[in-house]
Design an enzyme around this catalytic site. Structure first.
Site, PDB file in Angstrom:
ATOM      1  N   LYS A  43      31.693 -17.926  31.904  1.00 51.36           N
ATOM      2  CA  LYS A  43      33.075 -18.281  31.555  1.00 51.36           C
ATOM      3  C   LYS A  43      34.040 -17.756  32.611  1.00 51.36           C
ATOM      4  O   LYS A  43      33.884 -16.621  33.079  1.00 51.36           O
ATOM      5  CB  LYS A  43      33.406 -17.664  30.188  1.00 51.36           C
ATOM      6  CG  LYS A  43      34.825 -17.934  29.748  1.00 51.36           C
ATOM      7  CD  LYS A  43      35.262 -17.060  28.612  1.00 51.36           C
ATOM      8  CE  LYS A  43      35.343 -15.594  28.955  1.00 51.36           C
ATOM      9  NZ  LYS A  43      34.767 -14.806  27.844  1.00 51.36           N
ATOM     10  N   LYS A  51      39.042 -19.928  16.874  1.00 52.69           N
ATOM     11  CA  LYS A  51      38.977 -18.998  18.010  1.00 52.69           C
ATOM     12  C   LYS A  51      40.379 -18.630  18.493  1.00 52.69           C
ATOM     13  O   LYS A  51      40.649 -17.485  18.850  1.00 52.69           O
ATOM     14  CB  LYS A  51      38.189 -19.646  19.138  1.00 52.69           C
ATOM     15  CG  LYS A  51      37.850 -18.762  20.303  1.00 52.69           C
ATOM     16  CD  LYS A  51      36.858 -17.660  19.966  1.00 52.69           C
ATOM     17  CE  LYS A  51      35.454 -18.131  19.851  1.00 52.69           C
ATOM     18  NZ  LYS A  51      34.482 -17.013  19.751  1.00 52.69           N
ATOM     19  N   LYS A 103      36.960  -8.986  17.805  1.00 56.91           N
ATOM     20  CA  LYS A 103      38.305  -9.439  18.156  1.00 56.91           C
ATOM     21  C   LYS A 103      39.274  -9.352  16.984  1.00 56.91           C
ATOM     22  O   LYS A 103      40.446  -9.030  17.142  1.00 56.91           O
ATOM     23  CB  LYS A 103      38.274 -10.903  18.596  1.00 56.91           C
ATOM     24  CG  LYS A 103      37.626 -11.234  19.898  1.00 56.91           C
ATOM     25  CD  LYS A 103      38.063 -12.643  20.267  1.00 56.91           C
ATOM     26  CE  LYS A 103      37.293 -13.277  21.384  1.00 56.91           C
ATOM     27  NZ  LYS A 103      35.886 -13.512  21.103  1.00 56.91           N
ATOM     28  N   ASP A 151      34.128 -12.035  14.992  1.00 61.97           N
ATOM     29  CA  ASP A 151      34.201 -12.519  16.372  1.00 61.97           C
ATOM     30  C   ASP A 151      33.985 -11.434  17.429  1.00 61.97           C
ATOM     31  O   ASP A 151      34.824 -10.561  17.648  1.00 61.97           O
ATOM     32  CB  ASP A 151      35.571 -13.202  16.632  1.00 61.97           C
ATOM     33  CG  ASP A 151      35.485 -14.251  17.729  1.00 61.97           C
ATOM     34  OD1 ASP A 151      36.549 -14.755  18.135  1.00 61.97           O
ATOM     35  OD2 ASP A 151      34.370 -14.546  18.193  1.00 61.97           O
TER      36      ASP A 151
HETATM   37  N1  LIG Z   1      30.663 -13.893  24.675  1.00 58.89           N
HETATM   38  C1  LIG Z   1      30.144 -14.688  23.737  1.00 58.89           C
HETATM   39  O1  LIG Z   1      29.123 -15.319  23.896  1.00 58.89           O
HETATM   40  C2  LIG Z   1      30.865 -14.746  22.421  1.00 58.89           C
HETATM   41  C3  LIG Z   1      31.955 -13.904  22.175  1.00 58.89           C
HETATM   42  C4  LIG Z   1      32.577 -13.971  20.935  1.00 58.89           C
HETATM   43  C5  LIG Z   1      32.102 -14.835  19.960  1.00 58.89           C
HETATM   44  N2  LIG Z   1      31.053 -15.634  20.260  1.00 58.89           N
HETATM   45  C6  LIG Z   1      30.594 -16.524  19.190  1.00 58.89           C
HETATM   46  O2  LIG Z   1      29.202 -16.344  18.978  1.00 58.89           O
HETATM   47  C7  LIG Z   1      28.655 -17.566  18.492  1.00 58.89           C
HETATM   48  C8  LIG Z   1      27.398 -17.887  19.287  1.00 58.89           C
HETATM   49  O3  LIG Z   1      27.716 -18.019  20.657  1.00 58.89           O
HETATM   50  P1  LIG Z   1      26.590 -18.679  21.592  1.00 58.89           P
HETATM   51  O4  LIG Z   1      27.128 -18.683  22.975  1.00 58.89           O
HETATM   52  O5  LIG Z   1      25.280 -18.053  21.323  1.00 58.89           O
HETATM   53  O6  LIG Z   1      26.589 -20.175  21.007  1.00 58.89           O
HETATM   54  P2  LIG Z   1      25.389 -21.224  20.985  1.00 58.89           P
HETATM   55  O7  LIG Z   1      26.020 -22.524  20.635  1.00 58.89           O
HETATM   56  O8  LIG Z   1      24.571 -21.114  22.191  1.00 58.89           O
HETATM   57  O9  LIG Z   1      24.481 -20.722  19.760  1.00 58.89           O
HETATM   58  C9  LIG Z   1      24.826 -20.995  18.424  1.00 58.89           C
HETATM   59  C10 LIG Z   1      23.538 -21.377  17.716  1.00 58.89           C
HETATM   60  O10 LIG Z   1      23.818 -21.536  16.331  1.00 58.89           O
HETATM   61  C11 LIG Z   1      23.049 -22.598  15.837  1.00 58.89           C
HETATM   62  N3  LIG Z   1      23.655 -22.991  14.574  1.00 58.89           N
HETATM   63  C12 LIG Z   1      24.769 -23.711  14.348  1.00 58.89           C
HETATM   64  N4  LIG Z   1      24.988 -23.816  13.021  1.00 58.89           N
HETATM   65  C13 LIG Z   1      23.999 -23.104  12.397  1.00 58.89           C
HETATM   66  C14 LIG Z   1      23.681 -22.792  11.061  1.00 58.89           C
HETATM   67  N5  LIG Z   1      24.422 -23.268  10.031  1.00 58.89           N
HETATM   68  N6  LIG Z   1      22.614 -22.010  10.806  1.00 58.89           N
HETATM   69  C15 LIG Z   1      21.858 -21.529  11.808  1.00 58.89           C
HETATM   70  N7  LIG Z   1      22.082 -21.803  13.114  1.00 58.89           N
HETATM   71  C16 LIG Z   1      23.157 -22.570  13.392  1.00 58.89           C
HETATM   72  C17 LIG Z   1      23.074 -23.620  16.953  1.00 58.89           C
HETATM   73  O11 LIG Z   1      22.002 -24.520  16.854  1.00 58.89           O
HETATM   74  C18 LIG Z   1      22.949 -22.722  18.189  1.00 58.89           C
HETATM   75  O12 LIG Z   1      21.612 -22.546  18.557  1.00 58.89           O
HETATM   76  C19 LIG Z   1      29.750 -18.618  18.632  1.00 58.89           C
HETATM   77  O13 LIG Z   1      30.398 -18.787  17.386  1.00 58.89           O
HETATM   78  C20 LIG Z   1      30.735 -17.971  19.594  1.00 58.89           C
HETATM   79  O14 LIG Z   1      32.077 -18.407  19.424  1.00 58.89           O
HETATM   80  C21 LIG Z   1      30.420 -15.632  21.442  1.00 58.89           C
HETATM   81  O1  LIG Z   2      35.876 -13.146  26.237  1.00 61.68           O
HETATM   82  P1  LIG Z   2      36.384 -13.085  24.822  1.00 61.68           P
HETATM   83  O2  LIG Z   2      37.802 -13.573  24.687  1.00 61.68           O
HETATM   84  O3  LIG Z   2      36.186 -11.747  24.169  1.00 61.68           O
HETATM   85  O4  LIG Z   2      35.506 -14.122  24.002  1.00 61.68           O
HETATM   86  C1  LIG Z   2      35.081 -15.369  24.450  1.00 61.68           C
HETATM   87  C2  LIG Z   2      36.203 -16.364  24.696  1.00 61.68           C
HETATM   88  O5  LIG Z   2      36.911 -15.968  25.850  1.00 61.68           O
HETATM   89  C3  LIG Z   2      35.628 -17.737  24.907  1.00 61.68           C
HETATM   90  O6  LIG Z   2      36.699 -18.639  25.043  1.00 61.68           O
HETATM   91  C4  LIG Z   2      34.784 -18.173  23.731  1.00 61.68           C
HETATM   92  O7  LIG Z   2      34.201 -19.371  23.990  1.00 61.68           O
HETATM   93  C5  LIG Z   2      33.695 -17.173  23.472  1.00 61.68           C
HETATM   94  O8  LIG Z   2      33.047 -17.511  22.258  1.00 61.68           O
HETATM   95  C6  LIG Z   2      34.238 -15.816  23.295  1.00 61.68           C
HETATM   96  O9  LIG Z   2      35.022 -15.776  22.110  1.00 61.68           O
END
Ligand SMILES: NC(=O)c1ccc[n+]([C@@H]2O[C@H](COP(=O)([O-])OP(=O)(O)OC[C@H]3O[C@@H](n4cnc5c(N)ncnc54)[C@H](O)[C@@H]3O)[C@@H](O)[C@H]2O)c1
Ligand SMILES: O=P([O-])([O-])O[C@@H]1[C@@H](O)[C@H](O)[C@@H](O)[C@H](O)[C@@H]1O
Length: 545
Positions: A424, A383, A501, A334
């Site tokens: 966010k 999460k 995280k 994460d």
């Molecule tokens: N700041 C952040 O953006 C942040 C921080 C921490 C964690 N994350 C994690 O990162 C991940 C992606 O975030 P995001 O904002 O890009 O999300 P998003 O939903 O925009 O992108 C995720 C992508 O994964 C694809 N997907 C889902 N299942 C799949 C699979 N089995 N194989 C291949 N592709 C698949 C979806 O179609 C989508 O395009 C999430 O799990 C989110 O919790 C994001």
């Molecule tokens: O800002 P942060 O806590 O590092 O991380 C984000 C969370 O605040 C948010 O809720 C979640 O949707 C994102 O995927 C990401 O995990």
């Protein structure tokens, strides 16, 4: 910074799916500094160093008093200086993070500038600890002033501009359309990368509906046949990695999960508790094996480092054991991008200042697809766990403020509000006891453009993971021990924790969440690889004269 190869036309694997871009071989690495030491030897291909690791061993004597004994262990490190041609394959390539990091690399590689309401903006890697921060090299001999260098220059790391990008997504949208869907980047920037992004179409991926929110189903039009784990899925993903590597003439591939957050998988004895049981469970099509675990197994067997940017428990015990068996690198979990990164720094500051934190309320709402997926309880729970455990080590380490088992109240709330998109809103309240019954209340309103904060972390995770594949160590003969063979660090790359995280650590080892300690570990391990002492803030040279 050495100039980087211009992008060639996109490669295609013939079935309309294109992956990555051909690149000339990466520019030769030019060292910014040389260490003059009897403990460091440079050859054309390697940096070899002898490093004395100093710790303090603590025991208790008969009267129960602590006895602290300084301890020295001498290690030999060996760093391969040749910067390879590296592919970055993203699972979830078509998502907000996937499209944003891809556009960001293209923009930096071409040195793009684009118009915004506040005037022109140029491509950069802000938010990347490797590309955007520095470390102290030492003090200038004459003036005794600190000399700092870009973090990226401490070891011969890959430059992100040279990464060849590809990957998978259950959505078949090309990356230009997916970039529009993400609604993260300025139209004036998107216009300049649109042509290249349109040539990139994610490879079909595995999709097991039960692991992500039902509201994701409408995206799943680009899937490999089969809705539960099977050996054929593992082999297909391995073949995809092989093909990507061959078509782009790569030396290495690093795979990173930035797909949707999955629900936790149950840990079931006989199914995913050991490597052999996990491989058998996949062969038998057990429904408790998640897509992210299947990707992890495929990468471990293919020798590609695999990093989990989401909070689910991808690395079930069987996956960790398999990685150890194959000396394959894994890391997670994460990305730590905004609200939690702030928390891990603020809690570290408060508790280490002797201020007794008694309550942390962390609320946020966001409107991107990640937020939509997290609006489903099982995915939110994954999460909630990763966002809640980040204070544990700091609390447990302060036995003055907290009795055993005592900890601050801590709540995490995430709401899906489409209107705010990727921007966010994080609202936090930190409530603490201070001197003589007083209280301190810290309220924070933190707007995090989530994908613009997470994308540089993807680069850091991939660059550091690849660097770790070129570092080996052994106990030095000076320990009096047998000089055993050089080998790699443990399969679980806890060195990646600064970007994560819920840092995954080798089984039985402590989890460190304090942000400063995490950065210190990354900095000082890399310094040790070139025979340099840990960064010390003692500055005795400015105190003892
Ligand atoms: N700041 C952040 O953006 C942040 C921080 C921490 C964690 N994350 C994690 O990162 C991940 C992606 O975030 P995001 O904002 O890009 O999300 P998003 O939903 O925009 O992108 C995720 C992508 O994964 C694809 N997907 C889902 N299942 C799949 C699979 N089995 N194989 C291949 N592709 C698949 C979806 O179609 C989508 O395009 C999430 O799990 C989110 O919790 C994001
Ligand atoms: O800002 P942060 O806590 O590092 O991380 C984000 C969370 O605040 C948010 O809720 C979640 O949707 C994102 O995927 C990401 O995990």
């Amino acid at each position: 910074m050495a100039p980087h190869a211009e992008v060639d036309s996109a490669s295609s694997n013939g079935d309309g799916h294109t992956n990555g871009h051909h690149q000339a071989t990466p520019s030769a690495h030019e060292d910014l500094f040389q260490v003059e030491s009897p403990n460091v030897v440079y050859t054309d291909s390697e940096i070899r160093s002898k490093y004395t690791y100093r710790t303090t061993s603590v025991t208790k004597n008969a009267s129960g008093k602590f006895v602290a004994t300084p301890k020295e262990t001498v290690y030999d490190f060996k760093v391969d200086r040749k910067v390879p041609k590296v592919g970055m394959m993203l699972v979830g390539l078509g998502g907000n993070n996937g499209t944003t990091v891809t556009a960001g690399i293209l923009a930096n590689r071409r040195g793009l500038v684009w118009e915004t309401r506040e005037g022109p903006r140029a491509a950069n890697y802000y938010g990347s600890v490797i590309m955007g921060s520095t470390m102290k090299l030492g003090t200038e001999a004459e003036t005794m002033k600190d000399v700092s260098i870009p973090f990226h220059d401490v070891l011969p790391m890959v430059h992100p501009n040279d990464l060849v990008v590809g990957g998978w997504d259950i959505s078949g949208m090309n990356l230009a359309e997916a970039m529009d869907r993400a609604a993260v980047l300025e139209p004036t920037l998107k216009a300049q990368v649109k042509k290249e992004m349109a040539q990139m179409v994610p490879l079909p991926s595995i999709y097991y509906p039960d692991f992500i929110a039902a509201n994701q189903e409408d995206r799943a039009g680009n899937v490999i046949e089969g809705s539960k784990a099977c050996t054929a899925h593992v082999e297909k993903l391995r073949s995809d990695i092989k093909d990507f590597k061959a078509k782009n003439a790569l030396d290495k591939v690093v795979v990173l999960w930035t797909a949707n957050t999955e629900r936790y998988a149950d840990i079931i004895p006989g199914i995913n508790d050991t490597a052999d049981n996990l491989l058998k469970a996949i062969e038998d099509g057990h429904e408790e094996v998640s897509p992210s675990t299947v990707f992890a197994v495929a990468c471990i067997l293919e020798g590609a480092p695999f990093i989990n940017g989401s909070p689910q428990n991808t690395f079930v015990p069987g996956a960790i054991q398999l990685a150890e068996r194959h000396n394959a690198f894994i890391g997670g979990d994460d990305f730590k991008s905004g609200q939690t990164k702030m928390k891990s720094a603020l809690v570290d500051f408060l508790i280490n200042a002797g201020i007794k934190l008694t309550s942390i309320a962390s609320y946020n709402h966001l409107g991107n697809n990640d937020g939509k997926n997290l609006s489903s309880q099982k995915q939110f729970r994954s999460k909630e766990i990763s966002k809640s455990n980040v204070v544990d080590d700091m609390v447990e380490a302060n036995t003055v403020l907290y009795k055993k088992g005592e900890h601050p109240d801590h709540t995490v709330v995430i709401k899906y509000m489409p209107a705010v998109g990727d921007n966010k809103r994080a609202l936090d309240e930190y409530y603490a006891e201070i001197f003589l019954g007083g209280h301190q209340t810290i309220s924070i309103f933190n707007v995090c453009e989530d994908s613009l904060l997470a994308s540089p972390l993807i680069i850091d995770l991939v660059v550091v993971a690849e660097m770790m594949t070129r570092i080996q160590w052994k106990a030095s003969s000076r320990n009096g021990a047998e000089t055993n063979e050089y080998r790699g660090f443990h399969s679980v790359l806890s060195i990646l924790s600064y970007m994560l995280k819920a840092p995954l650590t080798p089984p039985g080892t402590p989890v460190i969440n304090a942000l400063a300690k995490q950065r210190g570990a990354l900095t000082n391990i890399f310094r040790a690889c070139v025979g340099l002492e840990p960064e010390s803030d003692m500055t005795l040279e400015h105190k003892l004269f």
